[in-house]
Design a protein around this motif. Structure first.
Motif, PDB file in Angstrom:
ATOM      1  N   TYR A 251      38.221  19.707 -47.774  1.00 31.25           N
ATOM      2  CA  TYR A 251      37.608  18.495 -47.204  1.00 31.25           C
ATOM      3  C   TYR A 251      37.556  18.493 -45.681  1.00 31.25           C
ATOM      4  O   TYR A 251      37.274  17.477 -45.081  1.00 31.25           O
ATOM      5  CB  TYR A 251      38.399  17.267 -47.688  1.00 31.25           C
ATOM      6  CG  TYR A 251      38.294  17.045 -49.171  1.00 31.25           C
ATOM      7  CD1 TYR A 251      37.353  16.167 -49.700  1.00 31.25           C
ATOM      8  CD2 TYR A 251      39.114  17.738 -50.063  1.00 31.25           C
ATOM      9  CE1 TYR A 251      37.238  15.971 -51.065  1.00 31.25           C
ATOM     10  CE2 TYR A 251      39.004  17.559 -51.431  1.00 31.25           C
ATOM     11  CZ  TYR A 251      38.061  16.668 -51.925  1.00 31.25           C
ATOM     12  OH  TYR A 251      37.946  16.484 -53.277  1.00 31.25           O
ATOM     13  N   ASP A 254      34.442  17.008 -44.425  1.00 28.88           N
ATOM     14  CA  ASP A 254      33.860  15.963 -45.273  1.00 28.88           C
ATOM     15  C   ASP A 254      33.817  14.639 -44.540  1.00 28.88           C
ATOM     16  O   ASP A 254      34.688  13.784 -44.701  1.00 28.88           O
ATOM     17  CB  ASP A 254      34.624  15.818 -46.587  1.00 28.88           C
ATOM     18  CG  ASP A 254      33.903  14.858 -47.510  1.00 28.88           C
ATOM     19  OD1 ASP A 254      32.774  14.431 -47.162  1.00 28.88           O
ATOM     20  OD2 ASP A 254      34.453  14.522 -48.574  1.00 28.88           O
ATOM     21  N   ASN A 255      32.744  14.484 -43.777  1.00 31.74           N
ATOM     22  CA  ASN A 255      32.643  13.247 -43.004  1.00 31.74           C
ATOM     23  C   ASN A 255      32.320  12.037 -43.884  1.00 31.74           C
ATOM     24  O   ASN A 255      32.417  10.913 -43.430  1.00 31.74           O
ATOM     25  CB  ASN A 255      31.604  13.397 -41.892  1.00 31.74           C
ATOM     26  CG  ASN A 255      31.817  12.383 -40.785  1.00 31.74           C
ATOM     27  OD1 ASN A 255      32.961  12.066 -40.450  1.00 31.74           O
ATOM     28  ND2 ASN A 255      30.742  11.852 -40.239  1.00 31.74           N
ATOM     29  N   SER A 256      31.983  12.250 -45.160  1.00 35.35           N
ATOM     30  CA  SER A 256      31.851  11.080 -46.051  1.00 35.35           C
ATOM     31  C   SER A 256      33.247  10.527 -46.348  1.00 35.35           C
ATOM     32  O   SER A 256      33.474   9.315 -46.314  1.00 35.35           O
ATOM     33  CB  SER A 256      31.094  11.424 -47.332  1.00 35.35           C
ATOM     34  OG  SER A 256      31.764  12.350 -48.141  1.00 35.35           O
ATOM     35  N   TRP A 261      33.279   6.849 -47.187  1.00 33.33           N
ATOM     36  CA  TRP A 261      32.104   6.865 -48.058  1.00 33.33           C
ATOM     37  C   TRP A 261      31.151   5.702 -47.771  1.00 33.33           C
ATOM     38  O   TRP A 261      30.469   5.212 -48.659  1.00 33.33           O
ATOM     39  CB  TRP A 261      32.531   6.889 -49.537  1.00 33.33           C
ATOM     40  CG  TRP A 261      33.246   8.152 -49.883  1.00 33.33           C
ATOM     41  CD1 TRP A 261      32.680   9.362 -50.161  1.00 33.33           C
ATOM     42  CD2 TRP A 261      34.670   8.374 -49.980  1.00 33.33           C
ATOM     43  NE1 TRP A 261      33.651  10.314 -50.401  1.00 33.33           N
ATOM     44  CE2 TRP A 261      34.880   9.731 -50.301  1.00 33.33           C
ATOM     45  CE3 TRP A 261      35.775   7.542 -49.811  1.00 33.33           C
ATOM     46  CZ2 TRP A 261      36.147  10.283 -50.466  1.00 33.33           C
ATOM     47  CZ3 TRP A 261      37.039   8.092 -49.980  1.00 33.33           C
ATOM     48  CH2 TRP A 261      37.216   9.442 -50.308  1.00 33.33           C
ATOM     49  N   CYS A 292      33.727  23.867 -48.807  1.00 31.97           N
ATOM     50  CA  CYS A 292      34.130  22.608 -48.196  1.00 31.97           C
ATOM     51  C   CYS A 292      32.984  21.604 -48.271  1.00 31.97           C
ATOM     52  O   CYS A 292      31.819  21.979 -48.111  1.00 31.97           O
ATOM     53  CB  CYS A 292      34.485  22.885 -46.729  1.00 31.97           C
ATOM     54  SG  CYS A 292      35.161  21.461 -45.877  1.00 31.97           S
ATOM     55  N   PHE A 293      33.333  20.352 -48.534  1.00 34.18           N
ATOM     56  CA  PHE A 293      32.332  19.296 -48.396  1.00 34.18           C
ATOM     57  C   PHE A 293      31.953  19.170 -46.923  1.00 34.18           C
ATOM     58  O   PHE A 293      32.811  19.269 -46.038  1.00 34.18           O
ATOM     59  CB  PHE A 293      32.911  17.953 -48.851  1.00 34.18           C
ATOM     60  CG  PHE A 293      33.123  17.842 -50.335  1.00 34.18           C
ATOM     61  CD1 PHE A 293      32.063  17.581 -51.183  1.00 34.18           C
ATOM     62  CD2 PHE A 293      34.394  17.969 -50.880  1.00 34.18           C
ATOM     63  CE1 PHE A 293      32.263  17.447 -52.561  1.00 34.18           C
ATOM     64  CE2 PHE A 293      34.602  17.841 -52.248  1.00 34.18           C
ATOM     65  CZ  PHE A 293      33.537  17.582 -53.087  1.00 34.18           C
ATOM     66  N   ALA A 294      30.671  18.929 -46.677  1.00 32.26           N
ATOM     67  CA  ALA A 294      30.199  18.686 -45.304  1.00 32.26           C
ATOM     68  C   ALA A 294      29.150  17.567 -45.358  1.00 32.26           C
ATOM     69  O   ALA A 294      28.051  17.691 -44.816  1.00 32.26           O
ATOM     70  CB  ALA A 294      29.635  19.954 -44.701  1.00 32.26           C
ATOM     71  N   CYS A 295      29.507  16.481 -46.042  1.00 33.66           N
ATOM     72  CA  CYS A 295      28.580  15.366 -46.243  1.00 33.66           C
ATOM     73  C   CYS A 295      28.636  14.401 -45.056  1.00 33.66           C
ATOM     74  O   CYS A 295      29.610  14.399 -44.302  1.00 33.66           O
ATOM     75  CB  CYS A 295      28.926  14.631 -47.532  1.00 33.66           C
ATOM     76  SG  CYS A 295      28.906  15.719 -48.976  1.00 33.66           S
TER      77      CYS A 295
END
Ligand SMILES: [Zn+2]
Length: 323
Positions: A251, A254-256, A261, A292-295
């Motif tokens: 994560y 993961d900016n979400s 969110w 990695c998430f990168a949302c």
């Protein structure tokens, strides 16, 4: 152990030429599309599948492929596969809650053969719509801490066993049309402990997603309680699934998550020290694939805060990459 590959997960609506160039420039091999999870997951998955039919979106994915990126799709898919509307006709396909009531909120009854057939058929159909996808599939169960079946048949199975039953069944169906298909077992919340009664079929691989870790302390740093429990999970999971095809889904970018969110996205600063230390930690354990998430780092982010800095992920990957 050196790494074989790496990927970043972004929301489908955030895919852009900028994202494609960013990954290509940093040498990140795979860009994965991840529709928004939570209770909206069945809707966002459908929106993504529909988007994949449009010429403009396909052109964008063609461009990613031309720049050497592999495309994958990772999503919470259970409620899309078994829509709530089926509840009227087949309540027994759905999970039983702790109070003995069948409920249509999440997942399914993992002991109901008809439900499993239905889900596997829907999964194969969805797989056929994943434009330019690799042979690796990620059809996760629903996005919850613990929403599994408590019926008398399922009671003997842990959440992880129930997930393993569903994934084994989906993979068997996928292989009828894609003999090279492999499928992720997502270790996340209540499925962080490995399945004990149900063995993963050949072609199932571990995807480890430590959402409850301390995101700003390296996993290897002594004395951090959250991270100590993660290290125990990892060891057990690797014993069950093996490290060979295992994939981390962390994560760091993961900016979400870091924005709770909720849009608008908050300003994001990558924790470079943690990223580098964790890459070392994971590769020492035998993982060869780190994602990695990168949302929440799409065009709306750039308009508010400038281009996101995700360089540390690319640097850490290239430093440990097998040459
Ligand atoms: Zn059940």
């Amino acid at each position: 152990m050196k790494l074989n590959t790496a990927s970043l997960l972004i929301h489908p609506e955030e895919l852009s030429r900028e994202w494609i160039d960013r990954c290509a420039e940093l040498g990140i091999p795979t860009l994965a599309l991840h529709p928004v999870g939570g209770v909206r997951a069945p809707m966002t998955m459908k929106l993504m599948l529909d988007r994949l039919e449009t010429p403009e979106y396909r052109l964008l994915l063609d461009e990613a492929a031309e720049k050497g990126l592999a495309i994958e799709y990772e999503m919470h898919a259970a409620r899309y596969f078994l829509p709530a509307r089926e509840f009227e006709k087949h309540p027994e396909w759905f999970r039983m809650d702790e109070n003995g009531a069948r409920v249509r909120d999440m997942n399914c009854c993992a002991s109901n053969e008809e439900a499993l057939d239905f889900i596997a058929g829907r999964a194969a159909e969805a797989a056929s719509r994943l434009y330019r996808s690799t042979h690796r599939y990620f059809f996760w169960l629903d996005d919850a801490h613990d929403a599994f079946c408590h019926c008398p048949h399922c009671a003997e199975y842990s959440s992880s066993d129930q997930q393993m039953i569903v994934m084994n069944r989906i993979l068997r169906e996928l292989r009828k049309t894609d003999p090279e298909a492999t499928l992720a077992y997502l270790a996340y919340y209540s499925t962080l402990t490995p399945p004990r009664r149900i063995k993963p079929d050949e072609g199932i691989f571990l995807e480890y997603a430590p959402i409850d870790r301390d995101h700003h302390t390296p996993l290897s740093q002594a004395g951090n309680e959250k991270n100590i429990s993660q290290s125990l999970y990892i060891r057990e999971l690797l014993q069950t699934f093996g490290a060979k095809n295992a994939k981390v889904l962390d994560y760091w970018l993961d900016n979400s998550l870091f924005s709770d969110w909720k849009k608008p996205p908050k300003p994001f600063v990558a924790d470079e020290k943690v990223i580098h230390a964790d890459f070392d930690y994971y590769s020492d354990l035998g993982f060869r694939d780190i994602s990695c998430f990168a949302c929440y780092l799409g065009a709306d982010y750039a308009a508010l805060h400038g281009n996101p800095d995700i360089k540390a992920f690319g640097d850490a990957y290239r430093r440990l990459k097998k040459r």
